[in-house]
Structures are given as structure tokens and as C-alpha cells.
Design an enzyme around this catalytic site. Sequence first.
Site, PDB file in Angstrom:
ATOM      1  N   ARG A 105      -2.658  -2.074  -3.385  1.00  0.00           N
ATOM      2  CA  ARG A 105      -3.866  -1.288  -3.149  1.00  0.00           C
ATOM      3  C   ARG A 105      -3.801  -0.082  -4.084  1.00  0.00           C
ATOM      4  NH1 ARG A 105      -5.018   3.318   1.026  1.00  0.00           N
ATOM      5  NH2 ARG A 105      -7.265   3.436   0.864  1.00  0.00           N
ATOM      6  N   HIS A 165     -12.667   2.944   0.633  1.00  0.00           N
ATOM      7  CA  HIS A 165     -12.627   1.911   1.704  1.00  0.00           C
ATOM      8  C   HIS A 165     -13.346   0.637   1.255  1.00  0.00           C
ATOM      9  CE1 HIS A 165     -12.646   5.510   4.716  1.00  0.00           C
ATOM     10  NE2 HIS A 165     -11.405   5.203   4.387  1.00  0.00           N
ATOM     11  N   ASN A 218       0.868  -1.173   0.000  1.00  0.00           N
ATOM     12  CA  ASN A 218       0.000   0.000   0.000  1.00  0.00           C
ATOM     13  C   ASN A 218       0.909   1.227   0.000  1.00  0.00           C
ATOM     14  OD1 ASN A 218      -1.780   2.053   0.531  1.00  0.00           O
ATOM     15  ND2 ASN A 218      -2.732   1.060   2.307  1.00  0.00           N
ATOM     16  N   GLU A 223      -7.773  -5.170   5.741  1.00  0.00           N
ATOM     17  CA  GLU A 223      -7.722  -4.839   4.313  1.00  0.00           C
ATOM     18  C   GLU A 223      -6.583  -5.583   3.610  1.00  0.00           C
ATOM     19  OE1 GLU A 223      -8.237  -0.622   5.760  1.00  0.00           O
ATOM     20  OE2 GLU A 223      -8.863  -0.365   3.684  1.00  0.00           O
ATOM     21  N   ARG A 281     -10.834  15.503   7.949  1.00  0.00           N
ATOM     22  CA  ARG A 281     -11.707  15.884   6.822  1.00  0.00           C
ATOM     23  C   ARG A 281     -13.101  16.227   7.338  1.00  0.00           C
ATOM     24  NH1 ARG A 281     -10.947  10.697   3.516  1.00  0.00           N
ATOM     25  NH2 ARG A 281      -8.920  10.245   4.424  1.00  0.00           N
TER      26      ARG A 281
END
Length: 400
Positions: free
Chosen positions: A95, A184, A7, A388, A245
Site C-alpha cells: 500500500r 482511501h 502496509n 483493503e 482530524r
Amino acid sequence: MKVLVINTGSSSIKYQLFNMPSGQVFCSGLLERVGDIKGILTHKTYPGTDKELKHVETKPIRNHSVGMARVAELLVDKEFGIINSANEIDLVGHRVVHGGEKFAKTTEITKDVKEAIKHLSPLAPLHNPANLIGIEVAEQIFAKAKQVAVFDTAFHQSIPEKAFRYAIPSKFYTKNGVRVYGFHGTSHRYITKRAASLLNKPIEEVNLITIHIGNGASMAAIKNGKSIDTTLGLTPLPGLVMGTRSGDIDPGVIFYLNETLGYALKDIKNILNKESGLKGLTNDNDMRVITERVEKGDKEALLALEIYTYRIKKYIGAYLAAIGEKPDAIIFTAGVGENSAVIRLMAVGGLLHLGIELDAELNKKGGGERCISSTNSSIAIWVIPTNEELEIARQAVGIA
Ligand code: AMP
């Protein structure tokens, strides 16, 4: 089969080496501050077991190539290594954040796929270019391995048009691809599969509301095992309140900040991505710190938790309506969802009229996969830790 999951972020590389199909983790690591003279590499062999060996080093990591080359060295290192040569890696699963409408599935990486990932970069300018660098470096170092892209947007490609279109002039969708993509996806997909297994249902029959709340945060409505709506959109800005965010705001706020208060667009972008969310409300973006402040009577921190959990609650209501029948379960996952009993309690508290009630004791104790709803609750509430990396490894093996 040895599967390396990578990733690559703009200044970081995360990796895990799996033995598949067992899912055993041989080693994992994180390289931070790529491009800095003080790069930090943390490498663990057999993480989480009683054989765990940890190695930390600080040294300049000029760029991703240098970083990945060092990772490859560690994989064959006498003390911390696991393999004898980089050629032992069978598969590398990458990813990739944005797959647009082109990639609804995991894909073997070819020249055309790399071109397409590059072409999608304007939609994920912080992520796709870094993901591409990771791919190109891995292709050189692990030249014998098949390289596979697992897209964060792919799981949400099942969202119907009525949910993924914005009510702006159609040409922005048809010509420019402006729509909800969601992110996600790898986490929501992993949780959906685990939930189906834990609830003893075929995946095609499972209906869920999945709540992934970590530093980034999103929810998804899952009907018959497929994503039918999600809170993130064209970009990872809308929806839930996140670490830094904003989540949902009136788009008019942007014009007000620009036209009336004189902020340049690039500053507003920075404010909404990096200075908002929990950080904007409290000056802290770590939920642990904010929760501690609340325990000490800090009103600003309490208000932030109220705003954060009210947003989740509103989307639970929305997704109950979107699914159109009683879901089997509401699932909490990721850093906050897995660890914060108070956030779970505030998010689903007061929803007994909708058939949703936590068991206060079960909510407070335990770890791992667990059901935390009361016997009164007609919709189960679960905590399922996400994974993940394992999902990326499985996806990669799935097309091998
Ligand atoms: P993730 O992005 O999934 O790694 O989640 C990271 C976030 O999880 C951190 O920023 C923390 O705010 C939050 N977190 C981790 N542990 C806890 C905890 N015990 N209580 C509350 N929040 C936590």
C-alpha cells in the site's frame, strides 16, 4: 499464488498473506511501535477460522528492517509459519499512500517508481517515506517476488478537473501539483466492485455514494463505477469529521490561530491532525466510547455525534447533486460505518424527501454485507465491510 500484502506506517507494519486467486488468508499480523524498545507483534495463522493460532510477542524492534525480518521468520516458523522459505512468496503488494498524478493504476515497482514515490513524499510526509522503507526491506527479504505498488490515491484519478482544482492561483496546480487527490481509494474501489456485484449491475453502470468512516473518514461520489468526487484533498485533512482530524474548516481559522492567538504553524498542524475531530470535541476519539457517553446522557458527546453526522448528511446532498441522477445505493463501511447503527441512523435520518430511508430494525441487526433501507427508500442503503488488503492482493495479481 502466494501474495503478501504489506502496509507500512511510520511506526507500524501490517501484513496479510493470501492464497490467490481464492482470497484465502493464510496469516495476518500487526507490528506496532517500530523504533521502540517495546515493539508489539501480533501474528495470526488462519485468522477468523476455527484453525486460528495467535502469537503475541513484545520485544525491541529497532527499525522497519528488523521488524520485517521478524515477520519473515514467523512466516517460516515451525508452529505459526505457513511457508518453508521467503522465496515461496510470488508477489508482494505494497500500500502506497500518495501516487500523485503519476500513478492512476497499480504499478510494478522499479527503480524509477521508487524515485517517483520519493519525489511525492512532500505531499504525504508521514506515509510515503515509510512506504518506501517497507518496499526496500521487502525487496531484500522477498527477493524472488515481484513487488507491486497499490496507490491510495489511484482510484480518485478519474475525478474531473472542475472537482479536483482549488480556486487558488493556477500556478500552484501547474507548477506544484496542489489539487484534490483523495485517499482511501483502495477501500472505495473495493466497495464499488462489491456493490456492483450485490446490486447485479455491470460496474460501468453503478452509481453510488460511498461512506468510509473509520478512524480516518472520507466519502466518494461514484458515477458509472468511477470516482467523480471525494472529501479528502491534497492531504487527508478536509471533509468529514474524523477521529483526531478536523475535516472541513475555514482556512482562515489557521491564520487566526497563528496571527491572533500566537500558535506556531507546526503546532496548528498538530492540533488539526491529532487534537481535533472527535477527540477535539469530546476528548475521546473512539466512537464506541463516545456512543456510551451519549447513552449516559453526556451532552458534549451528543453534540459531537450531531456535528459528525450532519457533515456526512451535507455531503450526501452534495453528492446526490454531483452524480446528477438517482444513485443505486448509499454504502457505509469501515469501523464506524460497519458497526454503529446510531451513526448510520443519524447520518441518513430525515432524508425521505430525497428518497432515502433506513429500516430501523434492519439497521440494528446483523453483520456482514447487508441492505438496511426500508421499502419506502428509492435509493438502497447498504453496509459493506471493506477489505483493503484483499483488494491490494487482487490488484497485485491483476498486473502479475
Ligand atoms: P477503522 O479505522 O476502520 O479500523 O475504524 C476504527 C474505528 O471504528 C474505531 O476508532 C472506533 O471508533 C470505530 N468502531 C469500531 N467498532 C465500533 C462499534 N461497535 N461502534 C462504534 N464504533 C466502532
